[in-house]
Design an enzyme around this catalytic site. Structure first.
Site, short mmCIF file in Angstrom:
data_model
loop_
_atom_site.label_atom_id
_atom_site.label_comp_id
_atom_site.label_asym_id
_atom_site.label_seq_id
_atom_site.Cartn_x
_atom_site.Cartn_y
_atom_site.Cartn_z
N ILE A 168 0.68 -1.15 -0.05
CA ILE A 168 0.07 -0.06 0.01
C ILE A 168 0.80 1.15 -0.09
CG2 ILE A 168 -2.01 -1.17 1.09
CD1 ILE A 168 -1.09 -0.13 3.78
N ASP A 169 0.54 2.32 -0.46
CA ASP A 169 1.19 3.44 -0.59
C ASP A 169 1.77 4.00 0.76
OD1 ASP A 169 0.58 3.72 -3.22
OD2 ASP A 169 -1.29 4.93 -2.79
N LYS A 170 2.65 4.90 0.84
CA LYS A 170 3.32 5.31 1.92
C LYS A 170 2.48 6.14 2.89
CE LYS A 170 6.45 9.09 3.39
NZ LYS A 170 7.32 10.35 2.85
N ARG A 272 -7.42 5.96 -5.38
CA ARG A 272 -7.16 7.40 -5.56
C ARG A 272 -7.55 7.97 -6.99
NH1 ARG A 272 -1.13 7.92 -3.18
NH2 ARG A 272 -1.52 10.19 -3.47
#
Length: 360
Positions: A168-170, A272
């Site tokens: 998953i993204d930062k 997103r």
């Protein structure tokens, strides 16, 4: 069945500019990027294919690299008009060594939700990078995992047959599963590939929804105008990869909405990009326009309220809340849920207190 995950493609990117110089005969080359073309890939020019995969480069520089002999398919250099085929091994070979991304154990806190001899489920906080990459070569989640596993002789953090199964993204918080053995990695990888895992996210997005639920479909690929952002392209397009996101309204605040998102696919920035595409960017998501005041009143007090909300949760309001899969060894269904983190929870409380006093 040979598979190269989307995760592996993301972390194996070039971390320095492509070299424009001609390749000297006999010059040693170093691998900077490797990708196995998916079975369902339609024929497409290799410069276009690599442009979608390499976050920090342009199509022009990829073409120059091909002209210089740096772009290889199945260990042979090709020109930029070569069309990739299913099963091709595409590599970018440059004239200097790749930045050393050897994963070293680093003592860092880990929020371990579950652990046994085969796997581990962790709850990642927002702000923590998952894997070493451009600009983040230390202090990542895999460094912390390497420290936690340091006394397990069979676990090598640099062996791609073990470790993270997805990512998953930062600045997204939530659940991730880590495989401790090659057998567990293979089993979990097949489940993700076949879309039999269960994952849901909670997201606070701009705007209200007419409907209570819906589905977003559209290919996701690199935005040609912003290499750090993903864009949505028509289904059936030869640009990007197919992506499907189901959503359900959980709570309405008039100007923003809390939704549950369930993924059929796991593309980079999928939620997103899909939410941006339908006009509902994630609240506080700077990359996709969510740090603009997109809905609401034109008053100073409302503007200040929203700005305070951005400060309360200074990252995209997205949390990987649930994760489910079949255990590789026991074959039992495993389901996990993580609490909403403090920053997102405080933001939701602000909107809950604000909304009843407004005519929205």
């Amino acid at each position: 069945m040979a598979m190269t995950s989307e995760y592996n493609a993301e972390v194996s990117q070039i971390d320095t500019p492509l070299n424009d110089d001609e390749l000297d005969e006999g010059q040693q080359l170093y691998e900077h990027f490797r990708f196995e073309v998916d079975r369902g890939q339609v024929p497409v020019r290799i410069d276009k294919f690599m442009f979608e995969k390499l976050q920090h480069s342009s199509r022009n520089r990829i073409q120059k690299a091909a002209e210089a002999g740096f772009v290889h398919v199945n260990d042979r250099p090709v020109k930029s008009n070569y069309k990739v085929r299913p099963g091709d091994i595409v590599t970018l070979m440059l004239d200097r060594p790749h930045y050393d991304t050897t994963i070293e154990p680093e003592e860092m806190p880990l929020d371990i939700v579950y652990e046994d001899d085969d796997l581990m489920v962790v709850n990642k906080p927002a702000g923590l990078v998952v894997h070493p990459g451009c600009g983040n070569f230390h202090g990542t989640l895999v460094n912390a995992i390497a420290w936690h596993m340091r006394n397990i002789p069979t676990y090598d953090p640099n062996d791609p047959q073990v470790g993270l199964v997805h990512r998953i993204d930062k600045d997204t918080s939530g659940l991730l599963v880590i495989a401790k053995t090659p057998e567990a990695k293979t089993s979990l990888g097949v489940q993700f590939f076949n879309k039999t895992t269960h994952r849901s996210y909670n997201a606070l997005v701009w705007g209200n929804f007419v409907e209570d639920s819906g589905t977003i479909e559209g290919n996701i690929g690199r935005d040609p105008k912003d290499r750090l952002r993903m864009a949505v392209f028509p289904q059936g397009s030869d640009i990007g990869k197919p992506a499907v996101t189901h959503y359900k309204v959980l709570e309405r605040f008039g100007y923003v909405t809390l939704v549950e998102c369930i993924l059929e696919t796991g593309r980079t920035h999928q939620i997103r990009a899909h939410m941006k595409h339908i006009g509902h960017p994630l609240f506080s998501d700077e990359r996709y326009g969510g740090t603009e005041i997109l809905r609401g009143e034109r008053t100073g007090s409302y503007r200040q309220f929203v700005l305070n909300g951005f400060k309360t949760c200074p990252r995209q309001a997205l949390h990987a809340k649930t994760l489910g899969f079949v255990h590789p060894r026991t074959k039992k269904q495993m389901d996990f849920t993580s609490d909403i983190p403090e920053d997102l929870g405080n933001l939701l409380e602000k909107w809950r207190r604000y909304t009843p006093s407004q005519k929205v």
